[in-house]
Scaffold this motif. Structure first.
Motif, short mmCIF file in Angstrom:
data_model
loop_
_atom_site.label_atom_id
_atom_site.label_comp_id
_atom_site.label_asym_id
_atom_site.label_seq_id
_atom_site.Cartn_x
_atom_site.Cartn_y
_atom_site.Cartn_z
N GLY A 154 0.81 -1.20 0.00
CA GLY A 154 0.00 0.00 0.00
C GLY A 154 0.85 1.26 0.00
N VAL A 155 0.43 2.25 -0.77
CA VAL A 155 1.17 3.51 -0.90
C VAL A 155 0.44 4.60 -0.12
N ALA A 156 1.10 5.13 0.90
CA ALA A 156 0.52 6.23 1.69
C ALA A 156 0.73 7.56 0.97
N ASN A 157 -0.09 8.54 1.31
CA ASN A 157 0.03 9.92 0.81
C ASN A 157 -0.23 10.04 -0.69
N ALA A 158 -0.99 9.11 -1.25
CA ALA A 158 -1.45 9.26 -2.62
C ALA A 158 -2.80 9.98 -2.59
N VAL A 159 -3.03 10.83 -3.58
CA VAL A 159 -4.31 11.53 -3.68
C VAL A 159 -5.11 10.91 -4.82
N VAL A 160 -6.34 10.53 -4.51
CA VAL A 160 -7.26 10.00 -5.51
C VAL A 160 -8.36 11.03 -5.72
N VAL A 161 -8.58 11.40 -6.98
CA VAL A 161 -9.57 12.44 -7.29
C VAL A 161 -10.50 11.93 -8.38
N ALA A 162 -11.79 12.26 -8.23
CA ALA A 162 -12.80 11.85 -9.21
C ALA A 162 -13.45 13.11 -9.80
N LEU A 163 -13.43 13.20 -11.11
CA LEU A 163 -14.05 14.33 -11.80
C LEU A 163 -15.27 13.83 -12.58
N PRO A 164 -16.41 14.50 -12.42
CA PRO A 164 -17.58 14.09 -13.21
C PRO A 164 -17.26 14.10 -14.69
N ALA A 165 -17.64 13.02 -15.38
CA ALA A 165 -17.37 12.94 -16.81
C ALA A 165 -18.06 14.07 -17.56
N THR A 166 -19.23 14.46 -17.06
CA THR A 166 -19.95 15.61 -17.61
C THR A 166 -20.15 16.60 -16.48
N PRO A 167 -19.24 17.56 -16.32
CA PRO A 167 -19.35 18.50 -15.20
C PRO A 167 -20.65 19.29 -15.25
N THR A 168 -21.20 19.53 -14.08
CA THR A 168 -22.39 20.36 -13.95
C THR A 168 -22.07 21.51 -13.03
N PRO A 169 -22.79 22.64 -13.15
CA PRO A 169 -22.51 23.79 -12.29
C PRO A 169 -22.55 23.41 -10.82
N GLY A 170 -21.56 23.87 -10.08
CA GLY A 170 -21.53 23.61 -8.64
C GLY A 170 -20.75 22.38 -8.24
N ILE A 177 1.01 20.41 -1.63
CA ILE A 177 -0.42 20.70 -1.58
C ILE A 177 -1.00 20.36 -2.95
N TYR A 178 -1.94 19.42 -2.95
CA TYR A 178 -2.61 19.03 -4.20
C TYR A 178 -3.91 19.82 -4.27
N VAL A 179 -4.00 20.73 -5.22
CA VAL A 179 -5.18 21.59 -5.36
C VAL A 179 -6.10 20.96 -6.39
N SER A 180 -7.23 20.44 -5.93
CA SER A 180 -8.15 19.70 -6.79
C SER A 180 -9.23 20.60 -7.37
N GLU A 181 -9.53 20.40 -8.64
CA GLU A 181 -10.62 21.13 -9.27
C GLU A 181 -11.97 20.48 -8.97
N SER A 182 -11.94 19.29 -8.40
CA SER A 182 -13.16 18.57 -8.06
C SER A 182 -13.29 18.43 -6.55
N PRO A 183 -14.51 18.51 -6.01
CA PRO A 183 -14.70 18.33 -4.56
C PRO A 183 -14.61 16.88 -4.12
N TYR A 184 -14.45 15.95 -5.05
CA TYR A 184 -14.44 14.54 -4.72
C TYR A 184 -12.99 14.02 -4.74
N PHE A 185 -12.37 13.99 -3.57
CA PHE A 185 -10.98 13.53 -3.48
C PHE A 185 -10.73 12.99 -2.08
N ALA A 186 -9.64 12.23 -1.95
CA ALA A 186 -9.24 11.69 -0.65
C ALA A 186 -7.78 11.30 -0.72
N LYS A 187 -7.13 11.22 0.45
CA LYS A 187 -5.72 10.83 0.53
C LYS A 187 -5.61 9.45 1.17
N THR A 188 -4.72 8.64 0.64
CA THR A 188 -4.56 7.28 1.16
C THR A 188 -3.84 7.29 2.51
N GLY A 189 -4.20 6.31 3.34
CA GLY A 189 -3.53 6.12 4.62
C GLY A 189 -2.33 5.21 4.44
#
Length: 222
Positions: free
Chosen positions: A38-54, A141-153
């Motif tokens: 397992g790799v610690a301190n990896a950032v996983v981010v999910a971006l909507p395939a079709t972004p919607t406002p907000g 600092i990983y600055v994500s354009e999507s609100p859906y993200f998390a960091k691995t333990g």
């Protein structure tokens, strides 16, 4: 009476539909190295395939990167674009925090305590932190354009929660990632509820951080 029962049934149906719309799914991510560890301190981010406002960007709470024992804590901090970060110095010596990264260039000259104004991270991307006084002090600092993200333990696992159902482009990043972050992209479908699992096996570059040198005649380190 029958009209009353029909009205109640209609209200119940609308209520159940409304509750269903609030349901959201999760992504359970597992990031491993080539040896399966397992790799610690990896950032996983999910971006909507079709972004919607907000669904991207926007203001967020002020976050913190501490300076403790001449180290940045945490080593990796993921934030949403538009977030501010404070850099309190909890050591009994002064630090000089800076970054030359395209996503955010800034400088906090020699100081102790907490700077009066936090730093705003208004562009997506990876920001590398350094200290002009202590060369081994490196942080990200990983600055994500999507609100859906998390960091691995420590186990390499992370959970992205409360994603509305739909299609997402998901990727993984790490400070020592071998290759480009875009190469880790994959498409996932998130259901109205429940979890979607995904696993990455990534290559890691050698850790080239400068090692702390022992203080002559003492048990501690510079």
């Amino acid at each position: 009476m029958s009209r009353l029962r029909a009205a109640c049934s209609c209200i119940a149906l609308l209520s159940s539909l409304g509750a269903g719309e609030l349901l959201a799914g999760d992504i359970q991510a597992n990031v491993r190295d080539k040896a399966g560890k397992g790799v610690a301190n990896a950032v996983v981010v999910a971006l909507p395939a079709t972004p919607t406002p907000g669904t991207t960007g926007g203001p967020s709470a002020t976050m913190i990167v501490d300076q403790i024992n001449k180290e940045f804590i945490p080593y990796v901090l993921p934030v949403l674009v538009g977030s501010s970060v404070n850099f309190p110095n909890r050591d009994n010596i002064r630090h000089h925090v800076y970054s030359f990264s395209p996503a955010k260039t800034f400088e906090l000259p020699l100081y102790t305590g907490t700077p009066a104004t936090p730093v705003l991270f208004d562009k997506p991307g990876v920001v590398i932190l350094g200290c002009n006084i202590h060369d081994w002090m490196i942080g990200y600092i990983y600055v994500s354009e999507s609100p859906y993200f998390a960091k691995t333990g420590a186990d390499g696992k992370a959970v992205l929660t409360d994603l509305p159902q739909g299609e997402y482009v998901v990727r993984a990043w790490h400070p020592r990632l071998e290759g480009r972050e875009e190469a880790t992209e994959r498409k996932l479908t998130v259901a109205r509820s429940g979890a979607t699992e995904t696993v990455w096996e990534i290559g890691l570059l050698p850790d080239l951080r400068i090692r702390r040198a022992p203080i002559p005649g003492q048990s501690g380190y510079h």
